[in-house]
Design a protein around this motif. Structure first.
Motif, short mmCIF file in Angstrom:
data_model
loop_
_atom_site.label_atom_id
_atom_site.label_comp_id
_atom_site.label_asym_id
_atom_site.label_seq_id
_atom_site.Cartn_x
_atom_site.Cartn_y
_atom_site.Cartn_z
N UNK A 176 -57.02 15.15 1.58
CA UNK A 176 -55.76 14.40 1.48
C UNK A 176 -55.68 13.68 0.13
N UNK A 177 -56.78 13.04 -0.25
CA UNK A 177 -56.76 12.30 -1.52
C UNK A 177 -56.71 13.25 -2.70
N UNK B 32 -53.20 14.46 -3.67
CA UNK B 32 -52.33 13.62 -4.52
C UNK B 32 -52.87 13.49 -5.94
N UNK B 33 -54.18 13.62 -6.13
CA UNK B 33 -54.68 13.50 -7.51
C UNK B 33 -54.51 14.80 -8.28
N UNK C 272 -52.09 16.80 -8.01
CA UNK C 272 -50.68 16.89 -8.38
C UNK C 272 -50.44 16.48 -9.85
N UNK C 273 -51.21 15.52 -10.35
CA UNK C 273 -51.03 15.07 -11.73
C UNK C 273 -51.29 16.21 -12.70
N UNK D 93 -53.66 9.23 9.87
CA UNK D 93 -52.96 10.35 9.23
C UNK D 93 -51.45 10.07 9.11
N UNK E 247 -50.89 7.40 6.53
CA UNK E 247 -51.04 8.00 5.20
C UNK E 247 -49.74 8.73 4.81
N UNK F 7 -47.59 7.71 1.66
CA UNK F 7 -47.53 8.66 0.55
C UNK F 7 -46.09 9.05 0.27
N UNK G 270 -46.74 8.58 -10.83
CA UNK G 270 -47.13 9.73 -10.01
C UNK G 270 -47.74 9.19 -8.73
N UNK G 271 -47.82 10.03 -7.73
CA UNK G 271 -48.17 9.53 -6.40
C UNK G 271 -49.49 8.76 -6.37
N UNK G 272 -50.54 9.35 -6.96
CA UNK G 272 -51.84 8.66 -6.83
C UNK G 272 -51.87 7.40 -7.68
#
Ligand code: SF4
Ligand code: SF4
Ligand code: FES
Lengths: 146, 267
Positions: A135-136, A139-140, A142-143, B144, B147, B151, B190-192
């Motif tokens: 999951x993490x 999202x990382x 994606x950059x 979940x 999250x 997100x 960006x998302x993160x």
């Protein structure tokens, strides 16, 4: 079926207790999981919460945070402050759905070489069970993909 | 002319205050912050149910703080913001005259910070029912689901920093989000990076947030971002028994400790 996933675990430890403890694990020739990468800090008080997030965003599947037992901090109170910060930080992560099972918080003294091995081994097998932190990573990644 | 206008006019006339920070009519029935520097402007100040903004964020702004002494029209959030700022040595006793408007619509003029504390002693702060409802809903979800919820919110954040600008306690002259050596938080939205930004903001406000909800109110894309610091404030209240912005002597919960603080997760 054999689980051949090898988790990446980053351990943030204080110099005075846990790092020395981990050293003792080595000099005592106790074998433990090679999945852990240890990063040494002056004190748990210095372990900024951002470092944990950076570990995850750089591909860690699990994190260990460890320092001197309460009352044993080399700087007297770094771990007391850290303890409050972790309580709040875990609440926040959990509220945002970040998997707090992937973070092990513990106290390991300079004399507890065997405890260090056990902490790493249990964490490694737990993270193995949980699998990669997809999951993490999603999202990382994606950059880089955009 | 209502009491608030009379008091503002008097303070400006006698020179007790150089500016009165309050509320004025905005466009299309909205309310906006207003800064009265003369009689005419004092007459235009208003106060009604729509005046929910926490004005404490103006007192240290660089355009305003040279105008001290200030007077400020205050709801409960503003009072708490002022007290918190005083705990953090951002306001000195005597810098500011507070015009607290209580539930009955009476204006209570507080010249000393201790008088604000007395007003607050009568109040039990509560979070808005709709915020409580959403927090409970999130708490009941699986990790979940939580999250996924956050997100998707993080994906829409444009990193405009309105949430930070609206907060009475985000007064650092250099914010962690702007530090680039090292670069903790990416500049781009960006998302993160957005997730890291909001975790950082919530952490930096933990033990300090006065639960006014302004950060969420300010968000142009309607992210309920105030739920993060508010959730932590509620948790800190439950665990450590401290409530920010009620007493000047209350220190930041995270910069203090008790040797016997409890936790249930450190092995
Ligand atoms: S609710 Fe938001 S704006 Fe208000 S004090 Fe807390 S963080 Fe700041
Ligand atoms: S106000 Fe909203 S869009 Fe702007 S940075 Fe804050 S959360 Fe993101
Ligand atoms: S030196 Fe080990 S926790 Fe502070």
């Amino acid at each position: 079926m054999e689980n051949d996933f090898e988790p990446k675990i980053v351990a943030f430890v204080c110099n005075w207790c846990t790092y020395a403890g981990a050293d003792l694990t080595g000099t005592s020739r106790i074998k433990y999981s090679p999945n852990v990468k240890i990063i040494r800090f002056p004190c748990t008080g210095r372990i900024d919460f951002m470092l944990l997030l950076k570990a995850f965003s750089n591909g860690a599947d699990g994190v260990i945070v460890s320092g001197c037992h309460p009352n044993d901090c080399h700087y007297t109170s770094g771990n007391f402050h850290a303890r409050r910060r972790w309580v709040v930080f875990r609440t926040l992560l959990d509220f945002m759905g970040i998997d707090i099972n992937r973070i092990t918080f513990t106290w390991v003294s300079a004399a507890e070489g065997a405890k260090w091995a056990e902490v790493v081994n249990t964490t490694a097998s737990k993270i193995k069970e949980l699998g990669p932190y997809e999951a993490y990573r999603k999202i990382t990644n994606e950059i880089w993909e955009s | 002319m209502g009491a608030i206008n009379e008091i503002a006019a008097r303070l400006l006339e006698t020179g007790e205050a150089k500016v009165v920070i309050g509320y004025g009519e905005g466009s299309f029935g909205s309310v906006r912050p207003a800064f009265a520097r003369n009689q005419e402007e004092a007459e235009k100040l208003i106060y009604d149910k729509r005046c929910t903004q926490n004005l404490a964020m103006y007192v240290y702004k660089k355009e305003i703080s040279p105008l001290r002494k200030l007077a400020i029209v205050a709801n409960v959030s503003t009072l708490r913001g002022i007290i918190r700022l005083a705990s953090e040595n951002q306001i000195k006793n005597g810098d500011i005259i507070t015009l607290y408007i209580n539930e009955l619509g009476e204006v209570i003029e507080c010249k000393a910070l201790s008088e604000i504390e007395i007003c607050l002693a009568e109040i039990t702060p509560e979070i808005k029912p709709e915020d409580k409802e959403l927090i409970d809903k999130l708490d009941a979800m699986t990790p979940q689901e939580r999250w996924n919820f956050w997100i998707s919110e993080m994906e829409s954040c444009i990193k405009c920093y309105a949430c930070r600008q609206a907060c009475p306690l985000c007064y650092c002259t250099q914010c962690a989000v702007e530090v680039n050596q090292p670069q903790w938080i990416p500049v781009a939205a960006n998302t993160s990076g957005n997730l890291e930004w909001h975790i950082t903001r919530a952490m930096h406000l933990s033990g300090r947030c006065v639960e006014c909800g302004q950060c969420g109110e300010a968000c142009p894309v309607n992210i309920p971002i105030h739920l993060l610091p508010i959730k932590l404030a509620e948790e800190i209240k439950n665990i450590y028994g401290t409530v920010s912005g009620m007493k000047i002597q209350e220190s930041n919960t995270l910069s203090t400790f008790k040797p016997d603080d409890k936790e249930n997760f450190i092995g």
